[in-house]
Design a protein around this motif. Structure first.
Motif, PDB file in Angstrom:
ATOM      1  N   CYS A  96       0.836  -1.205   0.000  1.00  0.00           N
ATOM      2  CA  CYS A  96       0.000   0.000   0.000  1.00  0.00           C
ATOM      3  C   CYS A  96       0.868   1.252   0.000  1.00  0.00           C
ATOM      4  CB  CYS A  96      -0.918  -0.022   1.219  1.00  0.00           C
ATOM      5  SG  CYS A  96      -2.041   1.383   1.323  1.00  0.00           S
ATOM      6  N   GLU A  97       1.929   1.243   0.781  1.00  0.00           N
ATOM      7  CA  GLU A  97       2.802   2.413   0.860  1.00  0.00           C
ATOM      8  C   GLU A  97       3.580   2.616  -0.444  1.00  0.00           C
ATOM      9  OE1 GLU A  97       5.175   2.280   4.389  1.00  0.00           O
ATOM     10  OE2 GLU A  97       3.456   2.092   5.712  1.00  0.00           O
ATOM     11  N   VAL A  98       4.030   1.521  -1.054  1.00  0.00           N
ATOM     12  CA  VAL A  98       4.709   1.637  -2.345  1.00  0.00           C
ATOM     13  C   VAL A  98       3.740   2.190  -3.388  1.00  0.00           C
ATOM     14  CG1 VAL A  98       5.824   0.371  -4.219  1.00  0.00           C
ATOM     15  CG2 VAL A  98       6.345  -0.223  -1.835  1.00  0.00           C
ATOM     16  N   ARG A  99       2.513   1.678  -3.361  1.00  0.00           N
ATOM     17  CA  ARG A  99       1.478   2.132  -4.304  1.00  0.00           C
ATOM     18  C   ARG A  99       1.250   3.632  -4.146  1.00  0.00           C
ATOM     19  NH1 ARG A  99      -2.254  -0.840  -2.357  1.00  0.00           N
ATOM     20  NH2 ARG A  99      -1.451  -2.790  -3.193  1.00  0.00           N
ATOM     21  N   GLU A 100       1.170   4.093  -2.909  1.00  0.00           N
ATOM     22  CA  GLU A 100       0.961   5.521  -2.661  1.00  0.00           C
ATOM     23  C   GLU A 100       2.165   6.340  -3.103  1.00  0.00           C
ATOM     24  OE1 GLU A 100      -1.737   7.285  -1.671  1.00  0.00           O
ATOM     25  OE2 GLU A 100      -2.787   5.378  -1.957  1.00  0.00           O
ATOM     26  N   ASP A 101       3.365   5.779  -2.967  1.00  0.00           N
ATOM     27  CA  ASP A 101       4.556   6.492  -3.439  1.00  0.00           C
ATOM     28  C   ASP A 101       4.555   6.602  -4.960  1.00  0.00           C
ATOM     29  OD1 ASP A 101       5.633   7.122  -0.998  1.00  0.00           O
ATOM     30  OD2 ASP A 101       6.964   5.380  -0.896  1.00  0.00           O
ATOM     31  N   ILE A 102       3.968   5.610  -5.625  1.00  0.00           N
ATOM     32  CA  ILE A 102       3.846   5.695  -7.082  1.00  0.00           C
ATOM     33  C   ILE A 102       2.824   6.769  -7.456  1.00  0.00           C
ATOM     34  CG2 ILE A 102       3.041   4.467  -9.147  1.00  0.00           C
ATOM     35  CD1 ILE A 102       4.280   1.921  -7.954  1.00  0.00           C
ATOM     36  N   ILE A 103       1.663   6.749  -6.807  1.00  0.00           N
ATOM     37  CA  ILE A 103       0.633   7.755  -7.087  1.00  0.00           C
ATOM     38  C   ILE A 103       1.169   9.160  -6.814  1.00  0.00           C
ATOM     39  CG2 ILE A 103      -1.635   8.642  -6.380  1.00  0.00           C
ATOM     40  CD1 ILE A 103      -2.481   5.747  -5.856  1.00  0.00           C
ATOM     41  N   GLY A 104       1.980   9.275  -5.778  1.00  0.00           N
ATOM     42  CA  GLY A 104       2.547  10.576  -5.427  1.00  0.00           C
ATOM     43  C   GLY A 104       3.697  11.006  -6.319  1.00  0.00           C
ATOM     44  N   TRP A 161       3.936  20.468 -10.646  1.00  0.00           N
ATOM     45  CA  TRP A 161       3.063  19.714 -11.541  1.00  0.00           C
ATOM     46  C   TRP A 161       2.979  18.246 -11.174  1.00  0.00           C
ATOM     47  CZ3 TRP A 161      -0.067  22.810 -13.696  1.00  0.00           C
ATOM     48  CH2 TRP A 161       0.345  24.128 -13.942  1.00  0.00           C
ATOM     49  N   GLN A 162       3.978  17.767 -10.461  1.00  0.00           N
ATOM     50  CA  GLN A 162       3.903  16.397  -9.965  1.00  0.00           C
ATOM     51  C   GLN A 162       2.768  16.278  -8.953  1.00  0.00           C
ATOM     52  OE1 GLN A 162       6.839  14.492  -7.032  1.00  0.00           O
ATOM     53  NE2 GLN A 162       7.524  13.655  -8.987  1.00  0.00           N
ATOM     54  N   ALA A 163       2.723  17.198  -8.001  1.00  0.00           N
ATOM     55  CA  ALA A 163       1.642  17.195  -7.017  1.00  0.00           C
ATOM     56  C   ALA A 163       0.303  17.462  -7.690  1.00  0.00           C
ATOM     57  CB  ALA A 163       1.917  18.241  -5.936  1.00  0.00           C
ATOM     58  N   PHE A 164       0.306  18.331  -8.689  1.00  0.00           N
ATOM     59  CA  PHE A 164      -0.920  18.635  -9.428  1.00  0.00           C
ATOM     60  C   PHE A 164      -1.522  17.349  -9.995  1.00  0.00           C
ATOM     61  CE2 PHE A 164      -3.372  19.721 -13.136  1.00  0.00           C
ATOM     62  CZ  PHE A 164      -3.958  20.949 -12.861  1.00  0.00           C
ATOM     63  N   GLY A 165      -0.685  16.522 -10.633  1.00  0.00           N
ATOM     64  CA  GLY A 165      -1.172  15.270 -11.206  1.00  0.00           C
ATOM     65  C   GLY A 165      -1.710  14.328 -10.157  1.00  0.00           C
ATOM     66  N   THR A 166      -1.054  14.302  -9.000  1.00  0.00           N
ATOM     67  CA  THR A 166      -1.519  13.442  -7.909  1.00  0.00           C
ATOM     68  C   THR A 166      -2.895  13.869  -7.433  1.00  0.00           C
ATOM     69  OG1 THR A 166       0.740  12.984  -7.178  1.00  0.00           O
ATOM     70  CG2 THR A 166      -1.019  12.649  -5.566  1.00  0.00           C
ATOM     71  N   HIS A 167      -3.109  15.164  -7.253  1.00  0.00           N
ATOM     72  CA  HIS A 167      -4.408  15.637  -6.762  1.00  0.00           C
ATOM     73  C   HIS A 167      -5.507  15.411  -7.802  1.00  0.00           C
ATOM     74  CE1 HIS A 167      -2.605  17.106  -3.172  1.00  0.00           C
ATOM     75  NE2 HIS A 167      -1.872  18.018  -3.784  1.00  0.00           N
ATOM     76  N   SER A 168      -5.159  15.502  -9.080  1.00  0.00           N
ATOM     77  CA  SER A 168      -6.145  15.183 -10.114  1.00  0.00           C
ATOM     78  C   SER A 168      -6.557  13.716 -10.024  1.00  0.00           C
ATOM     79  CB  SER A 168      -5.572  15.498 -11.498  1.00  0.00           C
ATOM     80  OG  SER A 168      -6.528  15.195 -12.506  1.00  0.00           O
ATOM     81  N   LEU A 169      -5.591  12.841  -9.800  1.00  0.00           N
ATOM     82  CA  LEU A 169      -5.921  11.422  -9.629  1.00  0.00           C
ATOM     83  C   LEU A 169      -6.812  11.220  -8.401  1.00  0.00           C
ATOM     84  CD1 LEU A 169      -2.482   9.768 -10.470  1.00  0.00           C
ATOM     85  CD2 LEU A 169      -4.595   9.564 -11.794  1.00  0.00           C
ATOM     86  N   ARG A 170      -6.554  11.975  -7.339  1.00  0.00           N
ATOM     87  CA  ARG A 170      -7.393  11.873  -6.137  1.00  0.00           C
ATOM     88  C   ARG A 170      -8.841  12.238  -6.465  1.00  0.00           C
ATOM     89  NH1 ARG A 170      -4.149   8.716  -3.377  1.00  0.00           N
ATOM     90  NH2 ARG A 170      -2.285   9.733  -2.556  1.00  0.00           N
ATOM     91  N   THR A 194      -7.507   2.275  -6.886  1.00  0.00           N
ATOM     92  CA  THR A 194      -6.230   2.787  -6.391  1.00  0.00           C
ATOM     93  C   THR A 194      -5.097   2.255  -7.246  1.00  0.00           C
ATOM     94  OG1 THR A 194      -7.060   2.990  -4.132  1.00  0.00           O
ATOM     95  CG2 THR A 194      -4.677   2.886  -4.395  1.00  0.00           C
ATOM     96  N   ASN A 195      -5.188   0.993  -7.638  1.00  0.00           N
ATOM     97  CA  ASN A 195      -4.186   0.417  -8.532  1.00  0.00           C
ATOM     98  C   ASN A 195      -4.233   1.075  -9.914  1.00  0.00           C
ATOM     99  OD1 ASN A 195      -3.910  -1.975 -10.814  1.00  0.00           O
ATOM    100  ND2 ASN A 195      -2.271  -2.011  -9.286  1.00  0.00           N
ATOM    101  N   ILE A 196      -5.443   1.355 -10.393  1.00  0.00           N
ATOM    102  CA  ILE A 196      -5.582   2.045 -11.682  1.00  0.00           C
ATOM    103  C   ILE A 196      -4.937   3.428 -11.604  1.00  0.00           C
ATOM    104  CG2 ILE A 196      -7.213   2.965 -13.377  1.00  0.00           C
ATOM    105  CD1 ILE A 196      -7.027  -0.098 -13.288  1.00  0.00           C
ATOM    106  N   ALA A 197      -5.156   4.126 -10.504  1.00  0.00           N
ATOM    107  CA  ALA A 197      -4.566   5.456 -10.328  1.00  0.00           C
ATOM    108  C   ALA A 197      -3.045   5.372 -10.330  1.00  0.00           C
ATOM    109  CB  ALA A 197      -5.068   6.091  -9.033  1.00  0.00           C
ATOM    110  N   ALA A 198      -2.498   4.348  -9.677  1.00  0.00           N
ATOM    111  CA  ALA A 198      -1.044   4.174  -9.649  1.00  0.00           C
ATOM    112  C   ALA A 198      -0.504   3.911 -11.052  1.00  0.00           C
ATOM    113  CB  ALA A 198      -0.667   3.037  -8.699  1.00  0.00           C
ATOM    114  N   GLN A 199      -1.201   3.081 -11.820  1.00  0.00           N
ATOM    115  CA  GLN A 199      -0.757   2.826 -13.190  1.00  0.00           C
ATOM    116  C   GLN A 199      -0.867   4.090 -14.051  1.00  0.00           C
ATOM    117  OE1 GLN A 199      -1.544  -0.925 -15.150  1.00  0.00           O
ATOM    118  NE2 GLN A 199      -2.470  -1.750 -13.296  1.00  0.00           N
TER     119      GLN A 199
END
Length: 224
Positions: free
Chosen positions: A20-28, A129-138, A157-162
């Protein structure tokens, strides 16, 4: 030590928690395609044993987020055109259905979407813009939340990470990310007004345009 998920009350194993933490690091955007996932480094980062990290990496491999590369070890996966097409097929199926099948937007659902939009606005002001993309995924994770299904929340959540791994193909994150914020807000506002069909049409156009933009980047990569 175990962790309990907020939405379901399900107790996660240590390996699940690391995954879960690795997945969140990818999304972030902290873990990018092609980065090595070295067991010795991950044990320190996630405060877990090698066996736990190994199990988590095995799980992430099944999810399509990590892959074993001969002579290099486990790495964050690089995605290509077939994966992009498949991701958007899934997104159209789930996000449009979430909108069409939604009940009147509850205050907390609206607040979550607006929080993501406002966080993206702040990231835009900082030119992060990295954070921008993360918040859009949220924001889009909150769209899936309209289905009120913990299983689909976890799946998306997995789709968002991909999707975050796909974003990495853009050489200029600002130009790629900037157009989507106002469209996220438009979708929220249509939902808040109870105009589900208009919101679904806006989401369909959004996903079509996003897919075409990404496929164009894959098919016509910029020259270095």
């Amino acid at each position: 030590m175990t962790k309990t998920t907020e939405k379901t009350g399900e107790t996660l194993s240590l390996a699940d928690q690391v995954a879960c933490e690795v997945r969140e690091d990818i999304i972030g955007g902290r873990l990018l395609p092609g980065m090595a996932l070295v067991e010795a480094e991950l044990t320190g980062r996630y405060n877990a044993s090698r066996n736990t990290v190994r199990e988590a990496l095995h799980q992430l491999g099944h999810e399509g987020l990590a892959t074993y590369v001969r002579n290099k070890g486990v790495m964050v996966r690089r995605l290509g055109v077939p994966e992009v097409r498949d991701l958007f097929l899934v997104r159209r199926t789930l996000e449009v259905q979430a909108i069409l099948g939604s009940k009147p937007l509850r205050e907390y659902e609206s607040d979550r979407m607006l929080d993501a939009i406002e966080a993206a606005e702040l990231a835009r002001e900082r030119e992060d813009w990295q954070a921008f993309g993360t918040h859009s995924l949220r924001f889009h994770q909150h769209i899936i939340g309209l289905l009120r299904s913990p299983l689909l929340d976890a799946f998306f959540t997995n789709i968002a990470a991909q999707m975050r791994l796909v974003f990495a193909v853009a050489p200029d994150e600002e130009n790629f990310q900037r157009p989507w914020l106002e469209r996220d807000r438009q979708i929220h506002d249509l939902l808040a007004d109870g105009r589900r069909h208009d919101a679904a049409e806006a989401m369909t156009r959004y996903l079509d345009d996003s897919e075409h933009a990404l496929l164009d980047l894959f098919n016509h990569p910029p020259r270095s």
